[in-house]
Design an enzyme around this catalytic site. Structure first.
Site, short mmCIF file in Angstrom:
data_model
loop_
_atom_site.label_atom_id
_atom_site.label_comp_id
_atom_site.label_asym_id
_atom_site.label_seq_id
_atom_site.Cartn_x
_atom_site.Cartn_y
_atom_site.Cartn_z
N ASP A 11 0.82 -1.39 -0.03
CA ASP A 11 0.06 0.05 -0.04
C ASP A 11 0.89 1.33 0.17
O ASP A 11 1.86 1.23 0.86
CB ASP A 11 -0.89 0.07 1.26
CG ASP A 11 -2.01 -1.29 1.29
OD1 ASP A 11 -2.30 -1.67 0.00
OD2 ASP A 11 -2.43 -1.56 2.34
N ASP A 130 -14.35 -6.07 -3.95
CA ASP A 130 -14.46 -6.08 -2.31
C ASP A 130 -16.00 -6.61 -2.39
O ASP A 130 -16.90 -6.01 -2.84
CB ASP A 130 -14.50 -4.73 -1.76
CG ASP A 130 -12.77 -4.28 -1.81
OD1 ASP A 130 -12.00 -5.05 -1.50
OD2 ASP A 130 -12.73 -3.04 -2.11
#
Lengths: 251, 202
Positions: A11, A130
Site C-alpha cells: 500500500d 470487495d
C-alpha cells in the site's frame, strides 16, 4: 504445469509505503522501490502496488515509483488505486506496469474494463472486487474501500467482468479481511467456479497453511497478502515452501 | 548494439530496462538503418496478430526484418515470437513473417483457464544456445491465449498446460529464436536467457 502465484501487495501513499516494511538491509523502510526489490529477492511471483493517494498530484509520484521499480524488478508489476480512465491505464502501463487493477471505477463504469481490454489487451486488466456475504451462498459487491454496498450480486458481477474482457479477478472478502482466520473459501470457490479467468484470493491470510488451503480447496490461481508479509510474520519463501511440500506447483 | 524494434505494439520499455540492467547496449528503434546496423534484434509485442502485422507493414519494416533476422541473432518475444511463423489465426487468417515454418492458433486446453497466464516450467526438447546451463526447474512467465504449432525440429522447449503442450522457445538452428514467455518478466531465469542472447553477438 502452471505454478500457483504468491503476490505481496504494497500500500503506497504519496510515494511511501504505508506501514513500513522491516526488511533486513533496507535503509528506508518506506521506500516502495526498495520493498518491491526485497519481495522480488524473496521469490514473489508478482508485485502489486496499491495507490491510496487521494490527490491528483500523487498519481505522478506513483508513476515515478513504477518507473524506478521496473528498472530493477523483473517480475510482473500491477498497479491499483485511482485508475479511472483509459488515459490513466495508458500512463500506468507506459511507466512500466504490466497490469492495472480497477475496482470502484469499474463498478461505476463497466465500460472501462471493455475499453481497457480492447486497447491494451485482456491480460493487463485485473478487476479488483470487495465483496461481503449477505445470505447463504450470496455476496454483494461494495465500493469505496468496502464502505458502499452497490447491491450488485457478486457472481453476476464477475461474469460480467469476464464478458467485458477482464483478464483476471482479484477477489477481496470484506468478511475475512483483517480477521486473519484464512481466506474466504466459500466465496472464493463460488467465484472460481463461475468464471474461466484466473482468480486471485485476497483478504484473511493469517498463517502459513492458509495459502495452501486456498489452493487445495478452490480453483484460485494466486494468493495475495499485505500486512502478513509487511511485518515479516511470514516470508514469501516460507509460504512457497509450505505449498510445495503439499504438492502445489510453485516457482 | 541490440535493436529493440519499436513498431507501436507492446511494452518495449521492460525489454530495454532488462538490457540496461544487464549492461547490454540496447536501442528502441523503428529506423531501418539502425536495424541493418544492429548486432542483434529483438522483436517484442503484446496484442493481436493481425494488428501487429499491420503495424509492421505500416512501419515499412517487414522486409528488413525478414532479411536481417537470418544475418544476426534475432529474438521474438511473446507476440513477437508468434509473428515469426508463416500464418496466424487470431480473429482472421493473416500472414506472418515466415522466418520459421508453422502457424499460430488458439490454445486448445479444455477446462483450463485461458489466457495461459503465470509461471510455467520449461521442458527442454532440442539444444538451444540461449537455454544452455539453465537450472533443472526453470520457471518463466507467460501471458497469452494463442500458441505456435511448429514442426518438432524447431522446438527448443515447451511447457505443459493441462492437455496442451505449448511451444515456449523455438529456434531455427541458426539465428532465429522465439520466446513465447517474457524473459524480461521472468526473474533471474529470464535475465539469464537475455544474457545468453547478448552473448551470441560476435
Amino acid at each position: 504445469m502452471l505454478a500457483k502465484r504468491i503476490i505481496p501487495c504494497l500500500d503506497v501513499r504519496n510515494g511511501k509505503v504505508v506501514k513500513g516494511v522491516n526488511f533486513e538491509g533496507i535503509k528506508d523502510v518506506g521506500d516502495p522501490v526498495e520493498c518491491a526489490y526485497a519481495y522480488n529477492q524473496q521469490g514473489a511471483d508478482e508485485i502489486v502496488f496499491y495507490d491510496i493517494t487521494a490527490s491528483y498530484e500523487g498519481r505522478g509520484v506513483m508513476l515515478d515509483v513504477v518507473r524506478e521499480t521496473a528498472k530493477k524488478v523483473f517480475v510482473p508489476l500491477t498497479v491499483g488505486g485511482g485508475i479511472k480512465t483509459v488515459d490513466d491505464i495508458r500512463e500506468t502501463l507506459r511507466a512500466g506496469a504490466d497490469k492495472v487493477s480497477v475496482n470502484s471505477q469499474a463498478v461505476q463504469n463497466p465500460q472501462l474494463i471493455k475499453d481497457g481490454a480492447d486497447i491494451f489487451g485482456c491480460q493487463c486488466i485485473c478487476v479488483g472486487i470487495d465483496a461481503k456475504k449477505v445470505g447463504e451462498n450470496q455476496w454483494t459487491v461494495f465500493i469505496n474501500g468496502g464502505r458502499v454496498d452497490m447491491h450488485l450480486d457478486l457472481i453476476d458481477w464477475v461474469k460480467q467482468c469476464e464478458q467485458l474482457g477482464a483478464g483476471e479477478i482479484c477477489l477481496n472478502s470484506i468478511d475475512t479481511d483483517g480477521v486473519r482466520g484464512g481466506f474466504d473459501l466459500p466465496m472464493l470457490k463460488a467465484v472460481c467456479d463461475a468464471v474461466q479467468i484466473p482468480v486471485i484470493a485476497s483478504g484473511g491470510a493469517g498463517k502459513l497453511s492458509d495459502f495452501a488451503e486456498a489452493f487445495l480447496k478452490t480453483g484460485c490461481s494466486a494468493a495475495l497478502a499485505a500486512s502478513l508479509f509487511h511485518f515479516r510474520e511470514l516470508t514469501v519463501q516460507e509460504v512457497k515452501a509450505d505449498c510445495r511440500a503439499k504438492g502445489i506447483p510453485m516457482r | 548494439m541490440i535493436a529493440i524494434i519499436d513498431y507501436g505494439a507492446g511494452n518495449i520499455f521492460s525489454v530495454k530496462n532488462a538490457l540496461d540492467y544487464l549492461g547490454l547496449a540496447g536501442e528502441l528503434t523503428s529506423d531501418p538503418e539502425a536495424i541493418r546496423k544492429a548486432d542483434a534484434l529483438i522483436l517484442p509485442g503484446v496484442g493481436a496478430f493481425p494488428s501487429a502485422m499491420q503495424m509492421l507493414h505500416d512501419s515499412g519494416l517487414t522486409n528488413i526484418i525478414q532479411e536481417e533476422a537470418h544475418k544476426k541473432p534475432f529474438l521474438g518475444i511473446c507476440l513477437g515470437m508468434q509473428l515469426i511463423f508463416e500464418k496466424g489465426y487470431e480473429f482472421e487468417e493473416c500472414n506472418g513473417l515466415g522466418l520459421i515454418p508453422g502457424k499460430v492458433e488458439k490454445i486448445v486446453a479444455p477446462d483450463m483457464v485461458i489466457p495461459h497466464m503465470g509461471w510455467n516450467k520449461l521442458e527442454m526438447q532440442h539444444d538451444c544456445p540461449i537455454l544452455r546451463n539453465m537450472p533443472e526447474e526453470s520457471y518463466v512467465y507467460f501471458v497469452h491465449s494463442y500458441q505456435a504449432v511448429v514442426p518438432d525440429e524447431y522446438l527448443a522447449a515447451y511447457v505443459e498446460y493441462g492437455p496442451a503442450k505449448i511451444p515456449a522457445m523455438v529456434y531455427d538452428g541458426k539465428t532465429v529464436y522465439g520466446a513465447q514467455f517474457h524473459p524480461e518478466k521472468s526473474g533471474e531465469i529470464g535475465l539469464q536467457i537475455l544474457r545468453n542472447f547478448g552473448g551470441l553477438i560476435q
